[in-house]
Scaffold this active site. Structure first.
Site, PDB file in Angstrom:
ATOM      1  N   HIS A 223      31.730  36.433  31.587  1.00 36.87           N
ATOM      2  CA  HIS A 223      32.766  36.618  30.862  1.00 36.87           C
ATOM      3  C   HIS A 223      33.738  36.682  31.880  1.00 36.87           C
ATOM      4  O   HIS A 223      34.703  36.480  32.022  1.00 36.87           O
ATOM      5  CB  HIS A 223      32.850  37.914  30.418  1.00 36.87           C
ATOM      6  CG  HIS A 223      33.842  38.199  29.721  1.00 36.87           C
ATOM      7  ND1 HIS A 223      34.664  38.966  29.893  1.00 36.87           N
ATOM      8  CD2 HIS A 223      34.268  37.320  28.613  1.00 36.87           C
ATOM      9  CE1 HIS A 223      35.992  38.945  28.608  1.00 36.87           C
ATOM     10  NE2 HIS A 223      35.041  38.224  27.483  1.00 36.87           N
ATOM     11  N   LYS A 225      36.410  34.765  34.897  1.00 32.74           N
ATOM     12  CA  LYS A 225      37.376  33.778  34.276  1.00 32.74           C
ATOM     13  C   LYS A 225      38.063  33.571  35.958  1.00 32.74           C
ATOM     14  O   LYS A 225      38.804  34.316  35.986  1.00 32.74           O
ATOM     15  CB  LYS A 225      38.552  33.684  33.941  1.00 32.74           C
ATOM     16  CG  LYS A 225      38.028  33.482  32.179  1.00 32.74           C
ATOM     17  CD  LYS A 225      37.692  34.828  31.951  1.00 32.74           C
ATOM     18  CE  LYS A 225      37.441  35.233  29.997  1.00 32.74           C
ATOM     19  NZ  LYS A 225      36.897  36.374  29.718  1.00 32.74           N
ATOM     20  N   ASP A 230      41.359  24.618  47.157  1.00 34.19           N
ATOM     21  CA  ASP A 230      41.046  24.059  48.728  1.00 34.19           C
ATOM     22  C   ASP A 230      41.049  25.088  48.936  1.00 34.19           C
ATOM     23  O   ASP A 230      41.303  25.734  50.337  1.00 34.19           O
ATOM     24  CB  ASP A 230      42.282  23.471  48.652  1.00 34.19           C
ATOM     25  CG  ASP A 230      42.031  22.250  48.475  1.00 34.19           C
ATOM     26  OD1 ASP A 230      41.608  21.751  48.026  1.00 34.19           O
ATOM     27  OD2 ASP A 230      42.868  21.813  48.113  1.00 34.19           O
ATOM     28  N   HIS A 397      44.978  40.516  23.532  1.00 39.60           N
ATOM     29  CA  HIS A 397      43.341  39.715  24.633  1.00 39.60           C
ATOM     30  C   HIS A 397      43.199  40.530  26.126  1.00 39.60           C
ATOM     31  O   HIS A 397      42.455  40.354  26.809  1.00 39.60           O
ATOM     32  CB  HIS A 397      43.277  38.878  24.266  1.00 39.60           C
ATOM     33  CG  HIS A 397      42.307  37.853  24.644  1.00 39.60           C
ATOM     34  ND1 HIS A 397      41.659  37.570  26.005  1.00 39.60           N
ATOM     35  CD2 HIS A 397      40.351  38.821  24.267  1.00 39.60           C
ATOM     36  CE1 HIS A 397      40.040  37.361  25.767  1.00 39.60           C
ATOM     37  NE2 HIS A 397      39.535  37.858  25.235  1.00 39.60           N
ATOM     38  N   LYS A 399      43.540  42.727  29.813  1.00 40.76           N
ATOM     39  CA  LYS A 399      42.791  43.563  29.691  1.00 40.76           C
ATOM     40  C   LYS A 399      43.250  43.380  31.551  1.00 40.76           C
ATOM     41  O   LYS A 399      43.376  43.644  32.486  1.00 40.76           O
ATOM     42  CB  LYS A 399      41.257  43.021  30.990  1.00 40.76           C
ATOM     43  CG  LYS A 399      40.973  42.676  29.541  1.00 40.76           C
ATOM     44  CD  LYS A 399      41.273  40.972  29.519  1.00 40.76           C
ATOM     45  CE  LYS A 399      39.389  40.285  28.587  1.00 40.76           C
ATOM     46  NZ  LYS A 399      39.885  40.513  27.316  1.00 40.76           N
ATOM     47  N   ASP A 404      49.787  55.283  37.880  1.00 35.01           N
ATOM     48  CA  ASP A 404      51.173  55.550  38.311  1.00 35.01           C
ATOM     49  C   ASP A 404      52.057  54.390  38.786  1.00 35.01           C
ATOM     50  O   ASP A 404      52.173  53.079  38.237  1.00 35.01           O
ATOM     51  CB  ASP A 404      50.436  56.371  39.767  1.00 35.01           C
ATOM     52  CG  ASP A 404      50.074  57.689  39.524  1.00 35.01           C
ATOM     53  OD1 ASP A 404      50.342  58.498  38.567  1.00 35.01           O
ATOM     54  OD2 ASP A 404      48.686  57.521  40.737  1.00 35.01           O
TER      55      ASP A 404
END
Length: 479
Positions: A223, A225, A230, A397, A399, A404
């Site tokens: 899952h 991404k 470079d 969608h 996450k 704090d």
């Protein structure tokens, strides 16, 4: 044999129940949670005709042969890069220990396989347009190597723009490596892949099955991404490659997601994570690059890579540790809220400590069973004092975790069993007050576009809806 004989059907039914009992024993011995074991064992014993095939496909969450093979591949990969000079990791890790905020995450140095590194520059990419504009601009400037890894790549307008750009840079002599998940990108046509290969792009599917014994094993998915250009600039977050991530596909549009661009020593960690997955898919090591210099000052960052091959449940423990570290607030956004008991307890304890605990969830479902189970967990959290918000404009969608005044984390991991125990995930932990303030402002804007759930709303839910949510919760450990 008389296949129409009642004895034949009796033998068939008895054999099916025997298989169900064997599978139930297997579930009790291998499924990582007691709830998940029960959720599988009961239907396997009493209705094996219905449960056996789903268990074969989805239930084997600790498939030992795969996990051992993955661990061995990771060991081989680390041996293969032992000759690389990764001194920036050691030198910069010292600075991380002097951070009071990072010290509040007492388990993180051992929980994460990669160290917390100083001197990184990070940029918050709040939506799909910002994310892919930044990614495409970075790829256009590539001179040596580009790594691209996504759970989903679609053959739509955005996917074809990425394809054209990768082919252009490959023609200019840049080495391009693309990794996609075979299950997440199941709709990606062979034509798309063949065109990239014909243009000199190295592209592979990440798969967790091979041979006849594991041909139905699709429960583990990558899952993550990642984009690295470079060895200098990296990207990590929640976006996949598809027009919906630009908010172009109703009824879930506008899509709400978040990514981060980073420059600095932590990009080496992104490269190592990609190299592990690429090595699993090919048994070859991609070229890894360390820049000659890094920013002189900047943000503390730690990359947390987690997956089913870990010795412990890294992803779940990360959320528990982050929540326990909070003294003032913990704000979390997730599209799927199906916490395990440890995370639920951590949230309740944070409320009792007087911490401002908020969860931002979608108001529109993309998976109805998951949404139903998530709704019941949300109502229970509200009654425990957690503030729950439903994002109204479109599907949420993203996450994101904010703890704090200085700690934030952005990546691919959801608050559900799949991210905790089945998926390979990636979260970028940052320790910096200025960057945390940017994340705070982003979330405040999101909360302003959301509806806060009250405890009275659970009482107003129709009885049939409550029944549906409770049935969905029963199977939530195996979702």
């Amino acid at each position: 044999m008389d296949y129409h004989s009642p004895y034949f059907f009796g033998y068939l039914i008895g054999f099916t129940h025997l298989l169900g009992i064997v599978a139930a024993i297997h579930a009790l011995l291998t499924v990582r949670t007691a709830q998940g074991s029960i959720a599988w064992a009961m239907p396997l014993i009493f209705i094996p005709y219905v449960a056996l095939i789903p268990y074969l496909v989805f239930g084997r969450s600790t498939f030992d042969a795969y996990i051992k093979a993955r661990r061995q591949a990771n060991t081989e990969m680390r041996t293969a890069i032992a000759d690389f000079n990764w001194k920036p990791w050691i030198e910069e890790a010292v600075a991380a220990r002097r951070s009071d905020a990072y010290r509040s995450l007492r388990a993180m140095p051992k929980l994460g396989r990669m160290p917390c590194l100083a001197n990184n520059e990070v940029k918050l990419l709040i939506n799909g347009d910002e994310t892919f504009s930044a990614i495409f601009e970075a790829i256009k400037s590539a001179r040596q190597v580009v790594f691209v890894q996504f759970f989903i790549i679609h053959d739509d307008d955005l996917g074809r723009r990425l394809q054209a750009l990768l082919l252009e840079r490959a023609a200019a002599g840049v080495a391009i490596y693309v990794l996609y998940d075979r299950i997440g990108s199941h709709a990606l046509p062979a034509r798309y892949i063949d065109e990239l290969r014909a243009g000199g792009v190295q592209i592979k599917a990440f798969a967790t099955r091979g041979g006849w014994l594991t041909r139905f094993q699709i429960n583990f998915r990558n899952h993550r991404k990642i984009v690295v250009v470079d060895g200098m600039k990296g990207f990590v977050g929640g976006h996949n490659v598809g027009d919906e991530y630009l908010g172009l596909k109703p009824p879930l549009a506008p899509w709400r997601d978040t990514h981060v661009a980073v420059v600095g020593p932590v990009v080496a960690c992104l490269q190592e994570s990609f190299a592990e997955d690429w090595f699993w898919a090919t048994r070859e090591l991609p070229p890894l690059i360390l820049p000659d210099s890094y920013p002189e000052d900047g943000v503390l960052c730690q990359l947390l890579a987690s997956g089913p091959a870990d010795a412990q449940e890294t992803c779940s423990l990360f959320f528990v540790e982050a929540i326990h570290a909070a003294t003032e607030r913990v704000w979390i956004t997730t599209p799927y809220f199906i916490p395990d008991e440890a995370v639920s307890a951590a949230l309740r304890l944070a409320v009792l400590r007087g911490v401002d605990v908020r969860l931002l969830l979608p108001s529109r479902p993309d998976h109805y069973t998951v949404y139903a189970a998530s709704s019941l967990f949300a109502f229970e959290a509200v009654r425990a004092g957690v503030r729950i918000f439903r994002y109204k404009p479109g599907f949420l969608h993203q996450k994101v975790v904010l703890v704090d005044s200085a700690i934030s984390a952005i990546g691919s991991a959801n608050l559900d069993n799949r991210s905790f125990r089945l998926n390979f995930e990636l979260m970028l932990l940052t320790v910096d007050e200025d960057f945390a303030r940017e994340v705070e402002n982003m979330l405040i804007d999101d909360f302003a576009l959301s509806h806060e759930i009250s405890s009275e709303e659970s009482k107003e839910t129709h009885h049939l809806q409550q029944l549906g949510m409770r049935v969905a919760r029963l199977i939530s450990p195996i979702l």
